[in-house]
Design a protein around this motif. Structure first.
Motif, short mmCIF file in Angstrom:
data_model
loop_
_atom_site.label_atom_id
_atom_site.label_comp_id
_atom_site.label_asym_id
_atom_site.label_seq_id
_atom_site.Cartn_x
_atom_site.Cartn_y
_atom_site.Cartn_z
N PRO A 88 0.84 -1.21 0.00
CA PRO A 88 0.00 0.00 0.00
C PRO A 88 0.87 1.25 0.00
O PRO A 88 1.95 1.26 0.58
CB PRO A 88 -0.80 -0.11 1.30
CG PRO A 88 -0.04 -1.05 2.15
CD PRO A 88 0.77 -1.93 1.26
N LEU A 89 0.39 2.28 -0.66
CA LEU A 89 1.08 3.56 -0.71
C LEU A 89 0.42 4.54 0.25
O LEU A 89 -0.80 4.56 0.37
CB LEU A 89 1.05 4.13 -2.13
CG LEU A 89 1.69 3.26 -3.22
CD1 LEU A 89 1.51 3.91 -4.58
CD2 LEU A 89 3.16 3.04 -2.92
N ASP A 90 1.20 5.34 0.89
CA ASP A 90 0.69 6.36 1.82
C ASP A 90 0.49 7.68 1.09
O ASP A 90 1.10 7.94 0.06
CB ASP A 90 1.69 6.57 2.97
CG ASP A 90 1.83 5.34 3.86
OD1 ASP A 90 0.83 4.61 4.00
OD2 ASP A 90 2.93 5.13 4.40
N GLY A 91 -0.37 8.51 1.67
CA GLY A 91 -0.53 9.87 1.18
C GLY A 91 -1.62 10.06 0.13
O GLY A 91 -1.66 11.10 -0.52
N TYR A 92 -2.51 9.09 -0.03
CA TYR A 92 -3.59 9.19 -1.00
C TYR A 92 -4.93 9.06 -0.28
O TYR A 92 -5.03 8.40 0.74
CB TYR A 92 -3.46 8.10 -2.07
CG TYR A 92 -2.20 8.29 -2.90
CD1 TYR A 92 -2.18 9.17 -3.97
CD2 TYR A 92 -1.03 7.59 -2.59
CE1 TYR A 92 -1.01 9.36 -4.71
CE2 TYR A 92 0.13 7.78 -3.33
CZ TYR A 92 0.13 8.65 -4.39
OH TYR A 92 1.27 8.85 -5.14
N LEU A 93 -5.96 9.67 -0.85
CA LEU A 93 -7.27 9.64 -0.21
C LEU A 93 -7.97 8.30 -0.37
O LEU A 93 -8.88 7.98 0.38
CB LEU A 93 -8.17 10.74 -0.77
CG LEU A 93 -7.85 12.14 -0.26
CD1 LEU A 93 -8.81 13.15 -0.86
CD2 LEU A 93 -7.89 12.22 1.25
#
Length: 163
Positions: A88-93
């Motif tokens: 998973p990537l952080d910083g997205y809604l």
């Protein structure tokens, strides 16, 4: 039916928040006006999050869903493939997952071909309420098939399996 139940539940939460936020903020004057302003903002927040998250996902795909090919790719006789964990990537809604694959030259150990892809399940609205929107979306590099065919990657991988 699940969507309708989710919407009714969200509407109840929005009404509760609209009534309670002025109290939590210790607003004594204009509490009703603040409640009226909070209601539409809170009601559309999941939709706004979904739209902004999809925009973020599309921008990420345009920028980073790419194929990288080493200049020495023509010298590769046998290849191996490494699939990295989907993370998973952080910083997205919305929840966005990254998937990377690397092909390496068996004889030299050097990476000669990489593919980067992304997957999105959707935001709160699509993922939780699921009115038929809860299907995962993926983006892959546009030229991945052409490059893979040019490399004859499947044949290179089979040559390693024969050894």
């Amino acid at each position: 039916m699940r969507f309708l139940a989710g919407f009714v539940a969200w509407l109840a939460v929005v009404i509760f928040l609209s009534k309670r936020i002025p109290h939590w903020l210790s607003v004594t004057q204009h509490g009703a006006a603040i409640s009226l302003l909070v209601f539409p903002v809170t009601l559309v927040a999941p939709v706004a999050g979904e739209l902004i998250g999809r925009w973020q996902f599309n921008r990420l795909c345009e920028r980073e869903a790419v194929v990288t090919l080493s200049p020495a790719w023509e010298k590769v006789k046998r290849a191996g493939k490494r699939d990295f964990p989907i993370v998973p990537l952080d910083g997205y809604l919305i929840r966005i997952l990254s998937q990377r694959m690397k092909y390496f030259d068996i004889d030299t150990g050097k990476i000669f071909f990489t593919k980067q892809a992304f997957h999105a399940d959707g935001g709160f609205l699509a993922y939780q309420m699921e009115p038929g929107l809860g299907v995962s979306t993926a983006c892959w590099p546009n030229d991945r098939i052409q490059v893979s065919n040019k490399l004859n990657s499947e044949q290179l991988l089979k040559l390693e399996e024969l050894k």
